[in-house]
Design a protein around this motif. Structure first.
Motif, mmCIF file in Angstrom:
data_model
loop_
_atom_site.group_PDB
_atom_site.id
_atom_site.type_symbol
_atom_site.label_atom_id
_atom_site.label_comp_id
_atom_site.label_asym_id
_atom_site.label_seq_id
_atom_site.Cartn_x
_atom_site.Cartn_y
_atom_site.Cartn_z
ATOM 1 N N ALA A 156 0.846 -1.191 0.000
ATOM 2 C CA ALA A 156 0.000 0.000 0.000
ATOM 3 C C ALA A 156 0.881 1.241 0.000
ATOM 4 O O ALA A 156 1.816 1.357 0.781
ATOM 5 C CB ALA A 156 -0.906 0.012 1.230
ATOM 6 N N PHE A 157 0.591 2.172 -0.904
ATOM 7 C CA PHE A 157 1.271 3.453 -0.918
ATOM 8 C C PHE A 157 0.378 4.545 -0.317
ATOM 9 O O PHE A 157 0.860 5.518 0.242
ATOM 10 C CB PHE A 157 1.633 3.842 -2.356
ATOM 11 C CG PHE A 157 2.725 2.994 -2.961
ATOM 12 C CD1 PHE A 157 4.039 3.138 -2.562
ATOM 13 C CD2 PHE A 157 2.436 2.045 -3.915
ATOM 14 C CE1 PHE A 157 5.047 2.364 -3.113
ATOM 15 C CE2 PHE A 157 3.431 1.264 -4.477
ATOM 16 C CZ PHE A 157 4.739 1.431 -4.069
ATOM 17 N N SER A 158 -0.929 4.394 -0.483
ATOM 18 C CA SER A 158 -1.867 5.396 0.022
ATOM 19 C C SER A 158 -1.804 5.482 1.541
ATOM 20 O O SER A 158 -1.802 4.464 2.236
ATOM 21 C CB SER A 158 -3.286 5.023 -0.412
ATOM 22 O OG SER A 158 -4.254 5.698 0.365
ATOM 23 N N GLY A 159 -1.779 6.704 2.043
ATOM 24 C CA GLY A 159 -1.683 6.891 3.488
ATOM 25 C C GLY A 159 -2.844 6.293 4.256
ATOM 26 O O GLY A 159 -2.653 5.646 5.287
ATOM 27 N N SER A 160 -4.072 6.486 3.766
ATOM 28 C CA SER A 160 -5.234 5.943 4.477
ATOM 29 C C SER A 160 -5.230 4.416 4.452
ATOM 30 O O SER A 160 -5.608 3.774 5.429
ATOM 31 C CB SER A 160 -6.528 6.478 3.859
ATOM 32 O OG SER A 160 -6.634 6.102 2.499
ATOM 33 N N HIS A 161 -4.784 3.836 3.337
ATOM 34 C CA HIS A 161 -4.675 2.379 3.270
ATOM 35 C C HIS A 161 -3.634 1.875 4.266
ATOM 36 O O HIS A 161 -3.850 0.890 4.975
ATOM 37 C CB HIS A 161 -4.268 1.944 1.857
ATOM 38 C CG HIS A 161 -5.335 2.144 0.827
ATOM 39 N ND1 HIS A 161 -5.365 1.461 -0.366
ATOM 40 C CD2 HIS A 161 -6.423 2.957 0.806
ATOM 41 C CE1 HIS A 161 -6.415 1.837 -1.067
ATOM 42 N NE2 HIS A 161 -7.067 2.751 -0.378
ATOM 43 N N GLN A 162 -2.505 2.550 4.313
ATOM 44 C CA GLN A 162 -1.425 2.137 5.209
ATOM 45 C C GLN A 162 -1.885 2.154 6.666
ATOM 46 O O GLN A 162 -1.608 1.236 7.430
ATOM 47 C CB GLN A 162 -0.225 3.064 5.027
ATOM 48 C CG GLN A 162 0.475 2.910 3.692
ATOM 49 C CD GLN A 162 1.497 3.995 3.449
ATOM 50 O OE1 GLN A 162 1.564 4.976 4.187
ATOM 51 N NE2 GLN A 162 2.295 3.834 2.414
ATOM 52 N N ASP A 163 -2.599 3.204 7.024
ATOM 53 C CA ASP A 163 -3.047 3.331 8.411
ATOM 54 C C ASP A 163 -4.022 2.209 8.767
ATOM 55 O O ASP A 163 -3.935 1.608 9.842
ATOM 56 C CB ASP A 163 -3.712 4.690 8.610
ATOM 57 C CG ASP A 163 -4.085 4.941 10.067
ATOM 58 O OD1 ASP A 163 -3.193 4.882 10.931
ATOM 59 O OD2 ASP A 163 -5.275 5.186 10.337
ATOM 60 N N ALA A 164 -4.945 1.909 7.842
ATOM 61 C CA ALA A 164 -5.924 0.854 8.105
ATOM 62 C C ALA A 164 -5.250 -0.512 8.193
ATOM 63 O O ALA A 164 -5.581 -1.329 9.059
ATOM 64 C CB ALA A 164 -6.990 0.861 7.004
#
Length: 560
Positions: free
Chosen positions: A334-342
């Motif tokens: 995952a590169f997307s910040g929201s994806h990474q956090d989840a």
């Protein structure tokens, strides 16, 4: 006006008005019969086809994965294909529970050569085919429907005439009306009925009717309608195995195969990772792991998918797209910040659950470990990444558990570096940026010498710490000393005698990292200055007290 108006040049291939469909309300509940066609259909699509030794190694891999039916070649097409088939039989490469399949056009000379190649085999499937579509009848053969049907019937008759009574018991037949996807459905059934009648099934025997999307030419639901229609109208259905062989011309080969299973197909042909002519054959790995993700045993073993992918690459010379489902390098990234956090939060929660607890980590449909993948590559960092991704990397790889409130500050540093580099940042680079920014922070304040004395019973709370030392502020030395309820409090109070900005500690976190003699304390401190500005600092030391002090120095050195 549209720039791509077909102007009547292209038309729909839909020829079936089918209102009795039941497949939309069904679900896939079990694995189909799988047949790998990597060694024939896949091999003929390679720029550099495999030699016999490579095909033998590939055959062994397919057996290890769990395929029970494997199309091994077109023995009448070349000496290499023929010799490979003979070596499989003569050198006993074929396990007792595996059936080899051979491909052959419905032509007498080719049929006889193929039967010869199968001599001595324990069990085999003779896959015979001829093209049946209007375009093939018109352009390739110049024959009528009846003449095309006779080609199929005569091919089957030829097979029977070449087999001994004993061979007849060991060899099953598969028939493909090639270009079924473009053939009138009732005519395709008519040809298949003629083939079945000519073969004349033995008691307990079943015939395979393979219905390929030789060229994928309509949406998957249309293919499903044709499969269900075929299943409802073919006679002696209980003795007919309906097989699919989907190509991927429109990019929906997987969907076509899955909907066909809903519509009554019993068997699925395809290749590992979708290799095949033009845009490829059905990707069996994709379909199998789709089933696995829904709790269905695919009856194929992809628990070490990276090794299978590496061998596939070596055997075929083909690369797997990094975004290819399940097997691609980036599918668990995952590169997307929201994806990474989840993902980070979901993975953290999993550590407290039973290993077989229902999997529900956001964005990850299955546990990567189940197919031999690792967690290290789940989150990767570039300029689009958010604050949680870098924190996850530091925690998973280096044991640094940054407080959540510090994540935005870390994220700003990482984003700036990635944007400047215009590329993905590697794990070590992320760690080095953290060290440079906080653990080795250089700035206005530095410690020259520091000592602490614990004074028992000298304070109202029991123990008081005396901190003495020498620091520099903007290069000027200052001797400091003060008492406090611990090293951190004493040091912070002592700094009041220097020109350093007045501050209060508004957040403090600490944890250990490492094991045994290599254990260190890591502290994270947030200070709030009189002007309301807040800064984070971090320190690492074998002493818990010193780690906190270093974190304060780190925070003050963020002030520019």
């Amino acid at each position: 006006m549209s720039g791509m108006n077909p102007n009547g040049k292209y038309g729909s291939f839909v020829d079936l008005d089918f209102t009795e469909r039941t497949w939309p309300s069904k679900r896939i509940t079990k694995a189909p019969l799988w047949c790998s066609v990597d060694l024939r259909d896949g091999n003929q699509a390679l720029v550099n086809p495999m030699g016999i030794d490579t095909k033998l190694a590939f055959f062994d891999l397919l057996v290890k994965i769990g395929f029970k039916e494997i199309e091994v070649g077109f023995p009448a097409a070349s000496d290499t294909e023929y010799d490979f088939c003979r070596r499989l039989i003569e050198e006993n490469h074929i396990p007792d529970d595996v059936t080899i399949q051979v491909l052959c056009q419905a032509r007498e000379k080719l049929v006889k050569k193929t039967v010869e190649a199968l001599k001595g085999c324990k069990q085999a499937i003779f896959h015979i085919y001829n093209s049946t579509s209007p375009a093939q009848r018109k352009y390739t053969f110049g024959k009528s429907k009846e003449e095309i049907k006779q080609i199929a019937v005569e091919g089957v008759r030829c097979i029977k005439s070449c087999l001994s009574e004993e061979d007849r018991k060991k060899i099953r037949i598969e028939y493909s009306p090639e270009s079924f996807s473009m053939t009138e459905i009732d005519y395709a059934i008519e040809v298949c009925e003629a083939v079945k009648a000519e073969w004349d099934l033995l008691p307990g025997e079943k015939i395979i009717m393979n219905l390929p999307t030789t060229v994928e030419c309509y949406t998957p639901n249309v293919y499903a309608d044709r499969i269900e229609y075929f299943a409802k109208h073919i006679s002696d259905r209980e003795n007919v195995i309906i097989s699919t062989h989907c190509h991927n011309d429109r990019g929906t080969g997987v969907a076509s195969a899955e909907l066909a299973l809903l519509a009554g197909a019993d068997r699925t042909e395809g290749c590992l990772f979708g290799n095949g002519e033009r845009t490829g054959n059905l990707d069996i790995v994709n379909v199998a792991l789709n089933m696995f993700s829904e709790g269905i045993d695919p009856e194929l073993d992809f628990t070490n998918l990276p090794e299978i992918a590496e061998l596939y690459n070596r055997f075929t010379g083909m690369e797997i797209n990094p975004r290819s489902p399940w097997a691609g390098e980036l599918v668990f990234t995952a590169f997307s910040g929201s994806h990474q956090d989840a993902i980070r939060k979901g993975m953290a929660a999993r550590t407290k659950m039973d290993k077989n607890a229902l999997w529900d980590v956001p964005y990850l449909l299955i546990d990567p470990h189940d197919i031999g993948r690792q967690y290290e590559g789940i989150i990767r960092i570039n300029s689009q990444s958010g604050k949680g991704g870098a924190a996850y990397i530091l925690e998973e790889k280096y044991g640094l558990i940054l407080p959540k409130a510090m994540h935005p500050a870390l994220g700003d540093i990482i984003k700036t570096a990635a944007d400047k580099a215009q590329r993905e940042l590697q794990t070590e680079e992320i760690y080095n940026l953290f060290v440079k920014q906080w653990l080795d922070a250089k700035g206005n304040l530095s410690i020259v010498d520091l000592s602490e004395t614990h004074l028992e019973g000298s304070g109202t709370s029991g123990e008081t710490t005396m901190c003495r030392g020498v620091v520099t502020w903007k290069g000027e030395k200052f001797t400091i000393g003060e008492k406090g309820n611990g090293p951190l409090d004493a040091f912070s109070s002592a700094l009041k005698s220097t020109p350093a900005p007045a501050f209060s500690i508004t957040a403090f976190h600490e944890h250990s990292v490492g094991t045994g003699n290599d254990t260190s304390a890591v502290a994270y401190v947030q200070i709030t200055c009189e002007d309301g500005q807040q800064y984070w600092g971090a320190g690492k030391s074998t002493s818990v007290g010193r780690a906190g002090i270093d974190a304060v120095v780190s925070a003050l050195n963020q002030i520019r």
